[in-house]
Scaffold this motif. Structure first.
Motif, PDB file in Angstrom:
ATOM      1  N   VAL A   2      12.909  41.590  18.775  1.00 16.38           N
ATOM      2  CA  VAL A   2      13.198  40.517  19.727  1.00 16.38           C
ATOM      3  C   VAL A   2      13.906  39.360  19.031  1.00 16.38           C
ATOM      4  O   VAL A   2      14.817  38.748  19.601  1.00 16.38           O
ATOM      5  N   ILE A  13      17.509  40.333  18.775  1.00 15.78           N
ATOM      6  CA  ILE A  13      18.175  40.165  20.065  1.00 15.78           C
ATOM      7  C   ILE A  13      18.446  38.695  20.341  1.00 15.78           C
ATOM      8  O   ILE A  13      19.517  38.311  20.818  1.00 15.78           O
ATOM      9  N   ASN A  14      17.464  37.856  20.021  1.00 13.59           N
ATOM     10  CA  ASN A  14      17.592  36.420  20.257  1.00 13.59           C
ATOM     11  C   ASN A  14      18.705  35.799  19.423  1.00 13.59           C
ATOM     12  O   ASN A  14      19.461  34.947  19.908  1.00 13.59           O
ATOM     13  N   HIS A  62      21.368  37.029  22.660  1.00  6.64           N
ATOM     14  CA  HIS A  62      21.027  36.028  23.679  1.00  6.64           C
ATOM     15  C   HIS A  62      20.388  34.812  23.013  1.00  6.64           C
ATOM     16  O   HIS A  62      19.177  34.617  23.068  1.00  6.64           O
ATOM     17  N   SER A 109      18.374  32.364  25.443  1.00  9.23           N
ATOM     18  CA  SER A 109      17.269  32.890  26.241  1.00  9.23           C
ATOM     19  C   SER A 109      15.932  32.638  25.543  1.00  9.23           C
ATOM     20  O   SER A 109      15.848  32.728  24.311  1.00  9.23           O
ATOM     21  N   LEU A 145      12.775  37.531  26.582  1.00 12.53           N
ATOM     22  CA  LEU A 145      13.396  38.709  25.982  1.00 12.53           C
ATOM     23  C   LEU A 145      12.342  39.748  25.621  1.00 12.53           C
ATOM     24  O   LEU A 145      12.541  40.953  25.815  1.00 12.53           O
ATOM     25  N   TYR A 146      11.214  39.262  25.117  1.00 15.10           N
ATOM     26  CA  TYR A 146      10.109  40.142  24.735  1.00 15.10           C
ATOM     27  C   TYR A 146       9.579  40.898  25.961  1.00 15.10           C
ATOM     28  O   TYR A 146       9.370  42.120  25.923  1.00 15.10           O
ATOM     29  N   MET A 162      11.097  41.520  28.779  1.00 14.77           N
ATOM     30  CA  MET A 162      12.089  42.466  29.302  1.00 14.77           C
ATOM     31  C   MET A 162      12.141  43.733  28.454  1.00 14.77           C
ATOM     32  O   MET A 162      12.224  44.845  28.990  1.00 14.77           O
ATOM     33  N   LEU A 163      12.073  43.585  27.126  1.00 12.16           N
ATOM     34  CA  LEU A 163      12.104  44.752  26.245  1.00 12.16           C
ATOM     35  C   LEU A 163      10.886  45.632  26.476  1.00 12.16           C
ATOM     36  O   LEU A 163      11.002  46.861  26.617  1.00 12.16           O
ATOM     37  N   LEU A 177      20.410  48.503  21.606  1.00 12.37           N
ATOM     38  CA  LEU A 177      19.429  48.007  22.571  1.00 12.37           C
ATOM     39  C   LEU A 177      18.829  49.154  23.385  1.00 12.37           C
ATOM     40  O   LEU A 177      17.613  49.185  23.635  1.00 12.37           O
TER      41      LEU A 177
END
Length: 365
Positions: free
Chosen positions: A108, A111-112, A116, A119, A124-125, A127-128, A278
């Motif tokens: 995460v 991704i952050n 994103h 976000s 994000l966590y 959603m994953l 992803l």
């Protein structure tokens, strides 16, 4: 706890799962931490770690072979009784849960930072894990089928990435080969053996595979090929970024993709690789959510472990949000790897002794 043939997976699907699950370590914080310990020889550590873990795996397989069709939970309850079997299952569950939480938090963070930036981390966590839960809820066979469908695309993408960066690779940057010294590399490889702890956890899934032979071949091929792939990609990272610069790059795989382009027309090739990464991450954590529910369900001696999938996903998020920053995530990862190495390394010998004692007692009767 029997599994119908319709739910079981074949050797190729099972192999695909572990090519993904183990191979994904080349794209997370694992590689950076190994470079910090191994320096220019960091790329050798995955091979040494797997070699040490294979010793424990061989011991455990000698027990599994004598009890055809039974997975690790069934065996430990047979040879260890209700208390011993429950305790071993809970220990494995706790180790897998904490490592999944720390690893997922690392993903995460990636991704952050890379995708994103604006976000919220918790969003994000969620959603994953929601996506991973959905895939896990389809069942182990669905995870296996998706893995088989994607595995050739994944390997092709890795080959494409390396071929694009080939001109930037300078293999001379791998020198000195021994890094901080041979003994230090061997010690580090042993202390990080739990990075391949899935080879022990996977034995719980024996009843989910069509035959024991398919399980044995699939697990060995999956882990050996993946360790070679991780080692090779780490050598590529080092050859492109050099040492000590590599230890200051938080996410070498993602940084490597940012340096790629398909000519002047498509200069942002990282969008392709990150998007693909992803999708694979969802499959990766779907497997772990399923495994957590499976282990905890067996510890409770219930067949209805599918109902535990959502609580497991929520628990992973709850624990994963505890670290305050990436440095804490790395510290927790190192700590968990050290303790897990003791657990995964010693447990097969404990189970072998319990099985030997069980057979000796029953031989007298």
């Amino acid at each position: 706890m029997n599994t119908s043939m319709q739910e079981k997976v074949g050797g190729r699907e099972f192999t695909s799962i572990f090519l993904i699950v183990v191979g994904m370590k080349l794209s997370d914080i694992t590689t950076t931490i190994l470079f910090e310990s191994g320096q220019t020889a960091g790329w050798m550590i995955p091979l040494l770690s797997l070699a040490f873990m294979l010793v424990a795996y061989v011991v455990l397989m000698s027990v599994l072979k004598r009890r055809a069709g039974q997975g690790l939970p069934e065996i430990v309850f047979t040879v260890g009784g209700k208390f011993g079997g429950g305790l071993i299952c809970l220990l494995l569950f706790a180790a897998a849960l904490l490592m999944t939480a720390v690893t997922s938090r690392g993903y995460v963070d990636i991704i952050n930072v890379m995708v994103h930036q604006q976000s919220p981390l918790y969003a994000l966590y969620l959603m994953l894990m929601a996506a991973a839960f959905y895939v896990a809820s389809r069942g182990f066979a669905a995870i296996a089928r998706v893995s088989w469908m994607l595995i050739f695309l994944i390997e092709g993408a890795i080959v494409l990435l390396v071929s694009i960066m080939w001109e930037d690779i300078d293999w001379m940057r791998l020198y000195p080969w021994a890094g901080p010294g041979v003994l230090e590399i061997v010690r580090t490889g042993f202390m990080h053996s739990a990075m391949f702890g899935e080879i022990i956890l996977a034995t719980a899934l024996v009843p989910q595979v069509t035959t024991f032979k398919a399980f044995r071949i699939g697990s060995v091929v999956g882990f050996i090929v993946s360790s070679l792939k991780i080692s090779f990609l780490m050598a590529v990272y080092l050859s492109v970024f050099d040492y000590p610069e590599i230890i200051h790059i938080a996410y070498p795989f993602q940084q490597l993709t940012k340096n790629t382009s398909f000519g002047r027309v498509f200069t942002h090739a990282e969008s392709f690789f990150i998007g693909f990464w992803l999708i694979i991450s969802v499959i990766y954590f779907a497997f772990y959510i399923y495994l957590l529910a499976y282990l905890f369900g067996h510890a409770l001696r219930t067949d209805r472990y599918q109902k535990l999938l959502l609580p497991m996903a929520g628990l992973v998020v709850f624990i994963g949000l505890i670290p305050g920053n990436t440095e804490q995530v790395r510290s927790y990862w190192e700590l968990l790897i050290s303790y897990s190495t003791v657990l995964y390394g010693a447990l097969p010998f404990v189970i072998w002794l319990l099985d030997w004692n069980w057979r000796r007692r029953h031989a007298k009767t």
